[in-house]
Design an enzyme around this catalytic site. Sequence first.
Site, PDB file in Angstrom:
ATOM      1  N   ARG A  95      -1.954  -4.260  11.566  1.00  0.00           N
ATOM      2  CA  ARG A  95      -0.880  -3.517  12.215  1.00  0.00           C
ATOM      3  C   ARG A  95      -1.198  -3.344  13.698  1.00  0.00           C
ATOM      4  NH1 ARG A  95      -1.801  -1.172   7.192  1.00  0.00           N
ATOM      5  NH2 ARG A  95       0.011  -1.245   5.787  1.00  0.00           N
ATOM      6  N   LYS A 123      -3.176   3.210   7.790  1.00  0.00           N
ATOM      7  CA  LYS A 123      -1.975   3.851   7.257  1.00  0.00           C
ATOM      8  C   LYS A 123      -2.244   4.469   5.897  1.00  0.00           C
ATOM      9  CE  LYS A 123       2.871   2.851   6.139  1.00  0.00           C
ATOM     10  NZ  LYS A 123       3.920   1.805   6.123  1.00  0.00           N
ATOM     11  N   HIS A 147       4.357  -6.501  14.503  1.00  0.00           N
ATOM     12  CA  HIS A 147       4.370  -6.370  13.054  1.00  0.00           C
ATOM     13  C   HIS A 147       4.901  -7.633  12.386  1.00  0.00           C
ATOM     14  CE1 HIS A 147       5.144  -4.634   9.070  1.00  0.00           C
ATOM     15  NE2 HIS A 147       4.386  -3.623   9.438  1.00  0.00           N
ATOM     16  N   ARG A 161       2.596 -10.051  10.547  1.00  0.00           N
ATOM     17  CA  ARG A 161       2.215  -9.757   9.168  1.00  0.00           C
ATOM     18  C   ARG A 161       3.181 -10.409   8.185  1.00  0.00           C
ATOM     19  NH1 ARG A 161      -1.016  -5.599   8.136  1.00  0.00           N
ATOM     20  NH2 ARG A 161       0.286  -4.651   6.501  1.00  0.00           N
ATOM     21  N   HIS A 186      -1.655  -3.333   1.772  1.00  0.00           N
ATOM     22  CA  HIS A 186      -0.406  -2.799   1.249  1.00  0.00           C
ATOM     23  C   HIS A 186      -0.615  -1.932   0.028  1.00  0.00           C
ATOM     24  CE1 HIS A 186       2.627  -5.866   3.107  1.00  0.00           C
ATOM     25  NE2 HIS A 186       2.325  -4.883   3.917  1.00  0.00           N
ATOM     26  N   TYR A 220     -14.051   1.408  -3.771  1.00  0.00           N
ATOM     27  CA  TYR A 220     -14.192   0.105  -4.413  1.00  0.00           C
ATOM     28  C   TYR A 220     -13.125  -0.871  -3.948  1.00  0.00           C
ATOM     29  CZ  TYR A 220     -13.751  -3.422  -8.067  1.00  0.00           C
ATOM     30  OH  TYR A 220     -13.631  -4.599  -8.740  1.00  0.00           O
TER      31      TYR A 220
END
Length: 406
Positions: free
Chosen positions: A245, A273, A335, A338, A361, A371
């Site tokens: 981003r 985010k 953006h 992406r 995402h 993890y």
Amino acid sequence: MALTDTACKNARCGEDRPYQRFSDAGGLYLEVTAAGSKLWRWKYRFNGKEKRLAIGMYPEISLAQARRARDDARDLLKAGTDPVQAKADRKLADRVKLENTFESVARAWYDHWKGSKSPRHADYVLRRLEADVFPELGRRPIADITAPQLLAVAKKIESRGAVDIAKRAWQTCGQIFRYGLAHGLLERNPATDVKPSDALKPRKKAHFARLDAKEMPELLRKIEAYAGTPVTRLSMKLMALTFVRTGELIGAHWDEFDLEKAKEWRIPAERMKMKTPHIVPLSKQAIEVLQTIHELRGLSGLLFPGERDHDKPMSNNTILAALKRMGYGGRMTGHGFRGVASTILHELGHRHDIIELQLAHQERDDVSAAYNFATYLPQRRKMMQAWADHLDMLRAGAKVIPFKAA
């Protein structure tokens, strides 16, 4: 002898006396002072002790009202409750109710909530409350606020065209009410009684401008030949190679990178985010770009320091302005890299879950976050190197045939 309205009106304190009492019935009397004030009191006994309950001033409290108050107090006494203590408890409850206004509880929630949020985001949320919510609900006791009142605030925000802000205000208020519930300040969260979608206009899903995959070769060549500052050109190259981003890119610090051993970029949770750490495996091409940036701007702790203030990152509009200068205004954004990367990587046969992980995402809870951010790291390394090699071929104009990735 019971009092009458006329007797109450004409009652006077005798000369040389501080006060005089005029009895009604059942312990109720009117106390008249030398100054002329008249107070209703009720005399009773509780646990063997004589006590007096102040009912109110005459004529604000009429004789009939005083008698009803006496009867109500007598019912409390029969039930084993001290009327004086019950009155004190009501006053305390009323005072607490007044102190627990929506604004006071909201500010307490904010102090609790802001700790895990970026200062910029936390400041934005507080400013929106101060501008849109506090003027309407701030002085109301939080326990008295209803869903229609909350909806009226959201509708007022919506009326100026700020649909997203209206829904965010609703969500923020819902968090504040949950905080109040947890601390025993109210019994119901009015934000859950109505869904924003039931009353507010549907929000049109915003799609970031992006090119088609077939337009990428020309864009890559234009980036390579960009006539603006070298650092801006390199930031676009790194954006294409890593597809992070824009905020994650321009806010990067050099101490997040390991160019020698791990060959990876570890973005800390507070800059992500999803608020969990993220690993970006670095291809050979990305490392070369980073080394060049270091030679140009390596004196700052920031990867992309601002032109004027080196302690702050460059503007998030820098890349957007560069794309516009190259002729992609309204067609491509930072953006957008992406979206293009996702499309092409899927076309090349890479696994969807690995692509989504690299795009950061996927939602992660506190238990699994440590993890998940490293899940499929070997596969992601291979994918990121294959992506960089693919961009080189696109830039060079080589014909690329999609194939099923191993």
